[in-house]
Every structure is written in structure tokens, then in C-alpha cells.
Design an enzyme around this catalytic site. Structure first.
Site, PDB file in Angstrom:
ATOM      1  N   ASN A  34      -2.341  -3.004   7.931  1.00  0.00           N
ATOM      2  CA  ASN A  34      -1.417  -3.132   9.070  1.00  0.00           C
ATOM      3  C   ASN A  34      -0.526  -1.899   9.214  1.00  0.00           C
ATOM      4  OD1 ASN A  34       0.440  -3.401   7.040  1.00  0.00           O
ATOM      5  ND2 ASN A  34       1.130  -5.460   7.600  1.00  0.00           N
ATOM      6  N   SER A 126      -0.755  -5.994 -11.856  1.00  0.00           N
ATOM      7  CA  SER A 126       0.194  -5.003 -12.363  1.00  0.00           C
ATOM      8  C   SER A 126       0.578  -5.310 -13.793  1.00  0.00           C
ATOM      9  CB  SER A 126       1.437  -5.060 -11.471  1.00  0.00           C
ATOM     10  OG  SER A 126       2.504  -4.410 -12.092  1.00  0.00           O
ATOM     11  N   TYR A 150       8.500  -9.814  -7.793  1.00  0.00           N
ATOM     12  CA  TYR A 150       7.256  -9.087  -7.510  1.00  0.00           C
ATOM     13  C   TYR A 150       6.192  -9.435  -8.559  1.00  0.00           C
ATOM     14  CZ  TYR A 150       4.035  -5.094  -7.795  1.00  0.00           C
ATOM     15  OH  TYR A 150       2.912  -4.305  -7.903  1.00  0.00           O
ATOM     16  N   LYS A 154       2.386 -11.560  -8.534  1.00  0.00           N
ATOM     17  CA  LYS A 154       1.112 -11.084  -9.096  1.00  0.00           C
ATOM     18  C   LYS A 154       0.538 -12.125 -10.060  1.00  0.00           C
ATOM     19  CE  LYS A 154       0.862  -7.024  -7.093  1.00  0.00           C
ATOM     20  NZ  LYS A 154      -0.165  -6.757  -6.083  1.00  0.00           N
ATOM     21  N   LEU A 201       9.594   6.928 -10.626  1.00  0.00           N
ATOM     22  CA  LEU A 201       9.994   8.165 -11.299  1.00  0.00           C
ATOM     23  C   LEU A 201       9.262   9.413 -10.776  1.00  0.00           C
ATOM     24  CD1 LEU A 201      11.597   9.476 -13.593  1.00  0.00           C
ATOM     25  CD2 LEU A 201       9.761   8.797 -15.160  1.00  0.00           C
TER      26      LEU A 201
HETATM   27  P1  NAD Z   1       1.044   1.135  -0.728  1.00  0.00           P
HETATM   28  O1  NAD Z   1       2.242   0.513  -0.122  1.00  0.00           O
HETATM   29  O2  NAD Z   1       0.890   2.608  -0.665  1.00  0.00           O
HETATM   30  O3  NAD Z   1      -0.272   0.481  -0.127  1.00  0.00           O
HETATM   31  C1  NAD Z   1      -0.319  -0.844   0.343  1.00  0.00           C
HETATM   32  C2  NAD Z   1      -1.035  -0.819   1.666  1.00  0.00           C
HETATM   33  O4  NAD Z   1      -1.129  -2.162   2.137  1.00  0.00           O
HETATM   34  C3  NAD Z   1      -0.306  -0.016   2.735  1.00  0.00           C
HETATM   35  O5  NAD Z   1      -1.241   0.791   3.414  1.00  0.00           O
HETATM   36  C4  NAD Z   1       0.290  -1.075   3.657  1.00  0.00           C
HETATM   37  O6  NAD Z   1       0.405  -0.610   4.985  1.00  0.00           O
HETATM   38  C5  NAD Z   1      -0.725  -2.182   3.508  1.00  0.00           C
HETATM   39  N1  NAD Z   1      -0.193  -3.529   3.741  1.00  0.00           N
HETATM   40  C6  NAD Z   1       0.944  -4.072   3.250  1.00  0.00           C
HETATM   41  N2  NAD Z   1       1.060  -5.357   3.660  1.00  0.00           N
HETATM   42  C7  NAD Z   1      -0.043  -5.622   4.415  1.00  0.00           C
HETATM   43  C8  NAD Z   1      -0.519  -6.772   5.105  1.00  0.00           C
HETATM   44  N3  NAD Z   1       0.166  -7.909   5.110  1.00  0.00           N
HETATM   45  N4  NAD Z   1      -1.688  -6.678   5.781  1.00  0.00           N
HETATM   46  C9  NAD Z   1      -2.402  -5.518   5.794  1.00  0.00           C
HETATM   47  N5  NAD Z   1      -1.993  -4.402   5.163  1.00  0.00           N
HETATM   48  C10 NAD Z   1      -0.840  -4.457   4.481  1.00  0.00           C
HETATM   49  O7  NAD Z   1       0.996   0.625  -2.258  1.00  0.00           O
HETATM   50  P2  NAD Z   1       0.075   1.125  -3.449  1.00  0.00           P
HETATM   51  O8  NAD Z   1       0.923   1.870  -4.420  1.00  0.00           O
HETATM   52  O9  NAD Z   1      -1.156   1.737  -2.928  1.00  0.00           O
HETATM   53  O10 NAD Z   1      -0.248  -0.282  -4.126  1.00  0.00           O
HETATM   54  C11 NAD Z   1      -1.412  -1.011  -3.772  1.00  0.00           C
HETATM   55  C12 NAD Z   1      -1.454  -2.293  -4.569  1.00  0.00           C
HETATM   56  O11 NAD Z   1      -1.390  -2.010  -5.967  1.00  0.00           O
HETATM   57  C13 NAD Z   1      -0.301  -3.258  -4.284  1.00  0.00           C
HETATM   58  O12 NAD Z   1      -0.806  -4.567  -4.272  1.00  0.00           O
HETATM   59  C14 NAD Z   1       0.620  -3.049  -5.468  1.00  0.00           C
HETATM   60  O13 NAD Z   1       1.370  -4.197  -5.748  1.00  0.00           O
HETATM   61  C15 NAD Z   1      -0.363  -2.754  -6.581  1.00  0.00           C
HETATM   62  N6  NAD Z   1       0.225  -1.963  -7.678  1.00  0.00           N
HETATM   63  C16 NAD Z   1       0.755  -0.740  -7.418  1.00  0.00           C
HETATM   64  C17 NAD Z   1       1.347  -0.009  -8.453  1.00  0.00           C
HETATM   65  C18 NAD Z   1       1.934   1.349  -8.192  1.00  0.00           C
HETATM   66  O14 NAD Z   1       2.686   1.838  -9.049  1.00  0.00           O
HETATM   67  N7  NAD Z   1       1.650   1.991  -7.083  1.00  0.00           N
HETATM   68  C19 NAD Z   1       1.378  -0.524  -9.756  1.00  0.00           C
HETATM   69  C20 NAD Z   1       0.826  -1.779  -9.982  1.00  0.00           C
HETATM   70  C21 NAD Z   1       0.241  -2.493  -8.929  1.00  0.00           C
HETATM   71  N1  UFG Z   2      13.361   5.919 -13.951  1.00  0.00           N
HETATM   72  C1  UFG Z   2      14.481   6.726 -14.082  1.00  0.00           C
HETATM   73  N2  UFG Z   2      15.031   7.200 -12.944  1.00  0.00           N
HETATM   74  C2  UFG Z   2      14.548   6.931 -11.702  1.00  0.00           C
HETATM   75  C3  UFG Z   2      13.408   6.100 -11.579  1.00  0.00           C
HETATM   76  C4  UFG Z   2      12.844   5.608 -12.734  1.00  0.00           C
HETATM   77  O1  UFG Z   2      14.955   7.003 -15.175  1.00  0.00           O
HETATM   78  O2  UFG Z   2      15.138   7.372 -10.715  1.00  0.00           O
HETATM   79  C5  UFG Z   2      12.739   5.386 -15.172  1.00  0.00           C
HETATM   80  C6  UFG Z   2      12.775   3.870 -15.205  1.00  0.00           C
HETATM   81  O3  UFG Z   2      13.986   3.436 -15.754  1.00  0.00           O
HETATM   82  C7  UFG Z   2      11.565   3.562 -16.075  1.00  0.00           C
HETATM   83  C8  UFG Z   2      10.604   4.722 -15.803  1.00  0.00           C
HETATM   84  O4  UFG Z   2      11.383   5.730 -15.181  1.00  0.00           O
HETATM   85  O5  UFG Z   2      11.954   3.607 -17.407  1.00  0.00           O
HETATM   86  C9  UFG Z   2       9.462   4.347 -14.881  1.00  0.00           C
HETATM   87  O6  UFG Z   2      10.010   3.726 -13.711  1.00  0.00           O
HETATM   88  P1  UFG Z   2       9.158   3.497 -12.394  1.00  0.00           P
HETATM   89  O7  UFG Z   2      10.071   2.863 -11.401  1.00  0.00           O
HETATM   90  O8  UFG Z   2       8.476   4.748 -11.994  1.00  0.00           O
HETATM   91  O9  UFG Z   2       8.009   2.506 -12.859  1.00  0.00           O
HETATM   92  P2  UFG Z   2       8.092   1.067 -13.541  1.00  0.00           P
HETATM   93  O10 UFG Z   2       7.479   1.217 -14.892  1.00  0.00           O
HETATM   94  O11 UFG Z   2       9.423   0.478 -13.475  1.00  0.00           O
HETATM   95  O12 UFG Z   2       7.196   0.180 -12.570  1.00  0.00           O
HETATM   96  C10 UFG Z   2       5.990   0.636 -12.005  1.00  0.00           C
HETATM   97  C11 UFG Z   2       5.817   0.080 -10.580  1.00  0.00           C
HETATM   98  C12 UFG Z   2       5.548  -1.377 -10.612  1.00  0.00           C
HETATM   99  C13 UFG Z   2       4.426  -1.679 -11.540  1.00  0.00           C
HETATM  100  C14 UFG Z   2       4.727  -1.140 -12.919  1.00  0.00           C
HETATM  101  C15 UFG Z   2       3.592  -1.381 -13.832  1.00  0.00           C
HETATM  102  O13 UFG Z   2       6.978   0.335  -9.821  1.00  0.00           O
HETATM  103  O14 UFG Z   2       5.148  -1.798  -9.317  1.00  0.00           O
HETATM  104  O15 UFG Z   2       4.948   0.266 -12.833  1.00  0.00           O
HETATM  105  O16 UFG Z   2       3.932  -1.017 -15.128  1.00  0.00           O
HETATM  106  F1  UFG Z   2       4.238  -3.001 -11.634  1.00  0.00           F
END
Ligand code: NAD
Ligand code: UFG
Length: 337
Positions: A34, A126, A150, A154, A201
């Protein structure tokens, strides 16, 4: 069997790299997105890299008519479900939005897949599902117990999909628990383009490196780790994308529900990551230590051996590669797409 995969959220950060990898492996791809957190330019970037373009359907994954239309029009072999909301902080402020969207999209997809007779699904879970009080590294059997809405969404989705697979043995479902994906395709044509201020980060470090943010706030340096800052398991987004192809290959041969950690098993502290970024960017990152961020666990590192053994998959990129590729993307696209 056909060779077409439906990728929800395929225009986003992780989805776009996976779509590219699918196209490069010879699959046809339908992206359903979307565009609430992505740009059509990510699709252009994919085409620029591999010369192929996925079919794009702009629709919400909760829209049952749109999804049913996709399954009727295209012969879909499997679904990769990335679409959803992903900010831990936002989920604490508006949990109802997270439950509605993340669970709503998945229920609709499962329902439409059942109607269409498509039974192979890979879900973006995640590492946040693990109970932070568990001793790392986390294996798939480690205790779960997320401390934020969040993560709860999951885990609920994982449970729902597990029930589904247990009641009907035709399903083959992969739950992929990602650790901390970073980096970008080495070409710099696709990458992470968060809308608004990033929370994570690596994108924040990149913004400081390029001068779009003044400094990085380190959330706590009094953790029980060698340098006092938190430790994470960073994984290159292209390795993560290849992990999906490996999971699909496995699911085509084996029914049931399967959970895999996608991480490297290697921990890097916040301070170490800053040093890598400083080396790669050739600039000193202004930084200030502030208080801990609520909900952060001190160490989150995967035991990825199950994925290594069952999927015959290994991450190939070093932490330095991750920084080089993320920085390359950032320099080419300082304002995102
Ligand atoms: P992102 O936001 O870049 O990608 C998500 C995509 O889904 C976007 O293109 C958004 O437009 C689309 N979207 C959101 N809601 C929608 C809906 N209702 N219908 C259709 N499209 C929709 O995020 P990402 O980093 O690519 O993450 C993708 C998936 O991986 C997510 O489910 C996220 O929870 C999971 N995940 C991400 C991380 C991370 O650090 N990036 C870590 C663990 C899990
Ligand atoms: N951190 C800082 N300063 C910042 C941002 C982050 O010190 O400005 C630190 C955080 O405290 C943490 C580390 O950097 O210790 C990593 O933080 P992130 O926010 O980059 O990542 P998280 O590990 O908190 O979480 C990420 C995604 C989640 C996912 C998770 C899986 O945000 O969606 O990894 O481990 F589920």
C-alpha cells in the site's frame, strides 16, 4: 507448479531486497504494497539492478477483495508476508493500531491463501519475540515473551500460523525471526529509506555521518557487556534475502510449521558499530551517552545453527561490508528515494 511468488510489503526495505533476489533466482514476483512506508522508486531500483520488474499491485493487505483478485489473476506458488508496522516505540503508543494492522493483514492473507489453495507461506517475524530475560544466544526453542506490543503481534501471528499448520498438514509455513538487518544492495540502487526520523541505530548513524543529524545518542553504557553498551546481531539485508529463498526451497519439500532465526551468531556492541561506521565514512561520529531506552535488552544474539543446518544457508557479509553498503546507499540517496 508455477514459479510466481506474492510478496506483500515488497516495496519496503527488506521486501525490496528479497524481491530482487527472487527475480535473480528466476522467479516471477507480484508485489502487493500500500506504499504507506515505501516508494515506487524501490521498484525502479530493482529493475535497474537486475533488468526485471515485478508486477506491482497497490493495495492494502487487509483488503480481501484485492487479495482474492491477485490470487485469481496470477498463479501464485507461495507468499512472502513482509507487510506490516515495525516500530517498537510507536507500538507502545498505539498498540491497537499495531494489533489491527499486523494481525489483520496476516489473517486476511491466510484466509485468501486457503480459498486459493496456496499453502506455502514465509512470515517476517522478529527476534523481539524472545523473552529478554533469556540467556543469549537465542535458539528457536528459547523462551518467548516480548516486552512490547509490536513483539506481541509477531508472537500472536506465529501462534495463529502454528495452529493453522497443525490442523491441516498441507500447509508449509516458515517463521523467520530476523535479528538486526542492516546494509543495502552493493549497487546502492535500493536500500533503507525510513519515512520520518529513523529509530534504529544504523540509519541514525548514517544520518549523523552525512550531516543530516547532529549526533548519536547512545542509550546507556552501563550494561553488563565488555564496553557497557548493548550488543546486537547485525545481518546484511542481502544475506537475509537469500535466507528467504533458502526457506522457500525447504518449504517446497517439507510441509508443517518451521521456525528459523536469521542472524549471524556474531554480536557487535553499539560502540563497536560506531567505530566501524567511523572507519568506513572517514568521519568522527559525534556522540553522547544518555540514559537507557526502555525495553532494550543488553544482548540479543542469535544461535543460527538451525537455519545453517536445515536451510543450507550461511550469511556471507561481514559487519564491515554491512557498513560499506549502507553508507554507499546513504551517499547516493541522502534523502531516501
Ligand atoms: P518497511 O516498512 O520498509 O516495509 C514494510 C512494507 O509493507 C512497506 O513497503 C509498507 O508500505 C508496506 N505495508 C505496510 N502496511 C501494509 C498493509 N497494510 N498493506 C500493504 N502493504 C503494507 O519494513 P521492513 O524493515 O522492510 O520490515 C518488513 C517486515 O519485517 C515487517 O513485518 C517487520 O515487522 C519485519 N521485521 C523487520 C525488522 C527490521 O529491523 N527491519 C526486524 C525484524 C522484523
Ligand atoms: N541505540 C542507541 N541509540 C539510538 C538508537 C539505538 O544507542 O539512537 C541502541 C539501542 O539502545 C540498542 C541498539 O542500539 O541497544 C539497537 O537498537 P535498534 O533500535 O537499532 O534495534 P533493536 O535491537 O532495538 O530492534 C530491532 C528492530 C526491531 C526488531 C529487533 C530484532 O527495531 O523491529 O531489532 O532484534 F524486532
Amino acid at each position: 507448479m508455477n514459479d510466481r511468488v506474492l510478496v506483500t510489503g515488497g516495496a519496503g526495505y527488506l521486501g525490496s531486497h528479497t524481491v530482487l533476489t527472487l527475480l535473480e533466482s528466476g522467479k516471477e514476483v507480484v508485489v502487493l504494497d500500500n506504499f504507506s512506508n515505501s516508494s515506487h522508486h524501490s521498484i525502479d531500483g530493482i529493475e535497474r539492478i537486475c533488468g526485471k520488474r515485478p508486477i506491482v499491485v497497490q493495495a492494502d493487505a487487509r483488503d480481501s477483495l484485492a487479495l482474492s483478485h491477485v490470487f485469481q489473476k496470477y498463479d501464485i506458488e507461495a507468499v512472502f508476508h513482509f507487510a506490516g508496522l515495525k516500530s517498537v516505540e510507536e507500538s507502545v503508543r498505539t498498540p491497537e493500531v499495531y494489533y489491527e494492522e499486523n494481525i489483520g493483514t496476516t489473517l486476511n492473507i491466510a484466509e485468501q491463501m486457503r480459498i486459493a489453495g496456496v499453502r506455502a507461506l514465509v512470515f517476517s517475524s522478529s527476534a523481539t519475540v524472545y523473552d529478554p530475560s533469556e540467556t543469549p544466544p537465542y535458539g528457536e526453542a528459547s523462551k518467548t515473551g516480548p516486552n512490547n506490543p509490536y513483539g506481541q503481534t509477531k508472537l500472536l501471528i506465529e501462534q495463529t500460523l502454528t495452529d493453522l499448520a497443525n490442523i491441516n498438514d498441507q500447509w508449509s509455513i516458515g517463521l523467520l525471526r530476523y535479528f538486526n538487518p542492516v546494509g543495502a544492495h552493493p549497487s546502492g540502487h535500493i536500500g533503507e529509506a525510513p519515512s520520518g526520523k529513523p529509530n534504529n541505530l544504523m540509519p541514525l548513524l548514517m544520518q549523523v555521518g552525512i550531516g543530516k543529524a547532529d549526533k548519536l545518542f547512545i542509550f546507556g553504557d552501563n550494561y553488563d557487556t565488555p564496553d557497557g553498551t548493548c550488543i546486537r546481531d547485525f545481518i546484511h539485508v542481502m544475506d537475509l534475502a537469500r535466507g528467504h529463498i533458502a526457506a522457500l526451497r525447504f518449504l517446497q519439500k517439507t510441509n508443517g510449521i518451521h521456525t528459523w532465526n536469521l542472524g549471524t551468531g556474531i554480536g557487535t556492541s553499539v560502540r563497536e558499530l560506531i567505530q566501524f561506521v567511523e572507519r568506513v565514512t572517514g568521519t568522527e561520529i559525534p556522540k553522547e551517552v544518555v540514559g537507557r531506552r526502555k525495553g532494550d535488552s543488553s544482548v540479543a544474539v542469535a544461535d543460527p545453527s538451525k537455519a545453517f543446518n536445515e536451510l543450507d544457508w550461511r550469511p556471507e557479509h561481514t559487519i564491515e561490508n554491512m557498513c560499506i553498503d549502507h553508507w554507499n546507499w546513504q551517499k547516493l540517496h541522502p534523502d531516501g528515494y
